[in-house]
Scaffold this active site. Structure first.
Site, PDB file in Angstrom:
ATOM      1  N   ASN A  24      -1.232   5.051   9.230  1.00 33.01           N
ATOM      2  CA  ASN A  24      -2.080   5.479  10.358  1.00 33.01           C
ATOM      3  C   ASN A  24      -1.342   5.155  11.644  1.00 33.01           C
ATOM      4  O   ASN A  24      -0.457   4.296  11.653  1.00 33.01           O
ATOM      5  CB  ASN A  24      -3.413   4.702  10.337  1.00 33.01           C
ATOM      6  N   ARG A  75       0.649  -9.362  -4.214  1.00 32.25           N
ATOM      7  CA  ARG A  75       0.953  -9.986  -2.927  1.00 32.25           C
ATOM      8  C   ARG A  75      -0.224 -10.850  -2.484  1.00 32.25           C
ATOM      9  O   ARG A  75      -1.365 -10.414  -2.541  1.00 32.25           O
ATOM     10  CB  ARG A  75       1.202  -8.885  -1.909  1.00 32.25           C
ATOM     11  N   THR A  76       0.070 -12.056  -2.050  1.00 30.23           N
ATOM     12  CA  THR A  76      -0.955 -12.886  -1.415  1.00 30.23           C
ATOM     13  C   THR A  76      -0.774 -12.749   0.086  1.00 30.23           C
ATOM     14  O   THR A  76       0.312 -12.988   0.604  1.00 30.23           O
ATOM     15  CB  THR A  76      -0.809 -14.363  -1.847  1.00 30.23           C
ATOM     16  N   HIS A  77      -1.812 -12.298   0.764  1.00 30.74           N
ATOM     17  CA  HIS A  77      -1.708 -12.085   2.208  1.00 30.74           C
ATOM     18  C   HIS A  77      -2.053 -13.359   2.972  1.00 30.74           C
ATOM     19  O   HIS A  77      -2.889 -14.156   2.538  1.00 30.74           O
ATOM     20  CB  HIS A  77      -2.643 -10.959   2.650  1.00 30.74           C
ATOM     21  N   HIS A  79      -6.390  -4.126  -6.691  1.00 36.03           N
ATOM     22  CA  HIS A  79      -4.982  -4.502  -6.486  1.00 36.03           C
ATOM     23  C   HIS A  79      -4.403  -4.843  -7.852  1.00 36.03           C
ATOM     24  O   HIS A  79      -5.059  -5.504  -8.654  1.00 36.03           O
ATOM     25  CB  HIS A  79      -4.875  -5.705  -5.542  1.00 36.03           C
ATOM     26  N   SER A  98       1.638  -8.372   6.810  1.00 32.34           N
ATOM     27  CA  SER A  98       2.415  -9.023   5.733  1.00 32.34           C
ATOM     28  C   SER A  98       3.881  -9.098   6.161  1.00 32.34           C
ATOM     29  O   SER A  98       4.193  -8.985   7.340  1.00 32.34           O
ATOM     30  CB  SER A  98       2.284  -8.220   4.430  1.00 32.34           C
ATOM     31  N   SER A 155       0.820  -1.219   0.000  1.00 34.63           N
ATOM     32  CA  SER A 155       0.000   0.000   0.000  1.00 34.63           C
ATOM     33  C   SER A 155       0.847   1.258   0.000  1.00 34.63           C
ATOM     34  O   SER A 155       1.668   1.450   0.899  1.00 34.63           O
ATOM     35  CB  SER A 155      -0.863   0.058   1.259  1.00 34.63           C
ATOM     36  N   GLU A 209      -5.830  -4.461  14.706  1.00 39.62           N
ATOM     37  CA  GLU A 209      -5.589  -4.891  16.084  1.00 39.62           C
ATOM     38  C   GLU A 209      -6.536  -4.140  17.041  1.00 39.62           C
ATOM     39  O   GLU A 209      -7.001  -3.053  16.750  1.00 39.62           O
ATOM     40  CB  GLU A 209      -4.143  -4.576  16.492  1.00 39.62           C
TER      41      GLU A 209
HETATM   42  N1  HPA Z   1      -2.635  -2.562  11.507  1.00 42.29           N
HETATM   43  C1  HPA Z   1      -2.374  -3.602  10.680  1.00 42.29           C
HETATM   44  N2  HPA Z   1      -2.198  -3.461   9.388  1.00 42.29           N
HETATM   45  C2  HPA Z   1      -2.259  -2.229   8.877  1.00 42.29           C
HETATM   46  C3  HPA Z   1      -2.515  -1.100   9.675  1.00 42.29           C
HETATM   47  C4  HPA Z   1      -2.716  -1.283  11.077  1.00 42.29           C
HETATM   48  O1  HPA Z   1      -2.926  -0.337  11.856  1.00 42.29           O
HETATM   49  N3  HPA Z   1      -2.500  -0.018   8.851  1.00 42.29           N
HETATM   50  C5  HPA Z   1      -2.241  -0.485   7.599  1.00 42.29           C
HETATM   51  N4  HPA Z   1      -2.100  -1.816   7.605  1.00 42.29           N
END
Ligand code: HPA
Length: 277
Positions: A240, A97-99, A76, A217, A44, A198
Site C-alpha cells: 500500500n 516471524r516474531t514482531h 500465519h 519488522s 506478507s 503510521e
Molecule cells: N506501515 C507499516 N507497516 C506496514 C504498512 C504500512 O503502511 N503496510 C504493510 N505493513
C-alpha cells in the site's frame, strides 16, 4: 494468541546465543541437514517463494524448536522449512516471524536470525510487506532495501556491543538482484514499532529524514544478522502507499490482498535471485 510455555529467552540470565545454538542443533536433528547456507524470512506476500526455490525436504512447526514463539496472527504459517536448491545449497525458510510489536522483547524478535546463523547460514534474506512513500510505487511493487532507519529506539545488541552498520544491506547482493530484474528500485526502510499504522504526519517525518518505506519488522533482524556476520539482502513488497500518501484509510485486509495478488510474481523473482546467489 500467546504461548503459555515459558521461553528461555525471557530469562535475562540466559545467553540468547546459547539458545540459538541449541535451536540450530534441534533443527539439524529434525531436518537431517547439518548446515544451511541461505535463510529467508518470508513476510506478507512472499510465501510463494518457498514453493518455487527448490525441493522441501522437511517442514517443522517452529514451536517445536527452542526459543521460538507461537504465531501472533491466526493464519500465519509458523513453520521452518528446509529446502534443497537446484544448485545443491540448503535453504532455511523461516515462516515464523516474531514482531517487535508483540511485546515479547527483541531477543525473541531476532531468535530466528540467530538460529539461522548458528545453523551455518551465511546469507540472510529478509523480506516484508510494507508501506511505500514514493508515489511512483504501486501496490505489488517489490523494492530492494538499501538501508534502514530504526525508529523502535531498541536494539538486539546487549551491553557495550558496538557493531558497524555501513553497507548493512549488501550492495553486492543488491547488484545480483538487479541483474535478475533491472527494474528493481531501492529504498530506505523505516521501522516503526506498530502495530498501529503510521499517522500521515509520521509518514512525512519518515520521508523528511530519508525514509522511502515504512514497516514494522526487518531493521532489528538485520542488526542481529550483521552481528552474526551474515551478508544481508532485504526486500519489501509495497502492499500500500503509506498513510497520507494514499488518500484512503489503510486496512490490514488491503495489505493481505495486495500480498496475495503479487505473490506469484514476487515469489518467482525471489526464487530467481536465490538461484543466482
Ligand atoms: N506501515 C507499516 N507497516 C506496514 C504498512 C504500512 O503502511 N503496510 C504493510 N505493513
Amino acid at each position: 494468541m500467546s504461548d503459555t510455555i515459558t521461553n528461555p529467552l525471557d530469562d535475562l540470565a540466559t545467553d540468547p546465543f546459547e539458545v540459538a545454538r541449541q535451536a540450530a542443533e534441534q533443527l539439524a536433528e529434525k531436518t537431517g541437514v547439518t548446515k544451511h547456507d541461505i535463510a529467508l524470512t518470508l513476510g506478507s506476500g512472499w510465501g510463494k517463494a518457498a514453493d518455487l526455490i527448490g525441493e522441501t525436504t522437511a517442514t517443522i512447526p517452529a514451536t517445536e524448536i527452542i526459543g521460538f514463539s507461537a504465531p501472533a496472527l491466526a493464519g500465519h504459517v509458523g513453520t521452518l522449512r528446509s529446502i534443497l536448491l537446484p544448485n545443491g545449497k540448503r535453504a532455511l525458510v523461516i515462516g515464523a516471524r516474531t514482531h517487535y510489536y508483540e511485546g515479547h522483547g527483541v531477543r525473541r524478535v531476532v531468535h530466528s536470525v540467530r538460529t539461522a546463523a548458528a545453523a551455518g547460514v551465511e546469507t540472510m534474506i529478509l523480506t516484508n510487506g510494507a508501506g511505500g512513500i514514493k508515489e511512483t510505487w504501486k501496490p505489488g511493487t517489490p523494492v530492494l532495501i538499501s538501508d534502514h532507519i530504526n525508529l523502535t529506539a531498541d536494539s538486539p545488541l546487549e551491553g557495550a556491543t558496538f557493531i558497524d552498520l555501513t553497507d548493512l544491506y549488501s550492495a553486492r547482493l543488491r547488484g545480483i538482484a538487479k541483474q535478475i530484474d533491472p527494474s528493481l528500485d531501492e529504498g530506505v526502510y523505516t521501522q516503526f514499532r506498530g502495530p498501529h499504522y503510521e499517522t500521515p504526519a509520521e509518514v512525512q517525518m519518515a520521508k523528511t529524514i530519508g525514509g522511502h518505506i515504512v514497516g514494522m519488522s526487518t531493521a532489528l533482524e538485520a542488526i542481529a544478522a550483521r552481528q552474526a556476520g551474515m551478508e544481508i539482502l532485504g526486500m519489501s513488497l509495497i502492499t500500500n502507499l503509506a498513510a497520507g500518501i494514499q488518500k484512503t484509510p489503510l486496512s490490514h485486509q488491503e495489505v493481505i490482498e495486495a500480498g496475495r495478488e503479487a505473490e506469484s510474481v514476487i515469489g518467482a523473482l525471489l526464487a530467481k535471485i536465490v538461484g543466482a546467489l
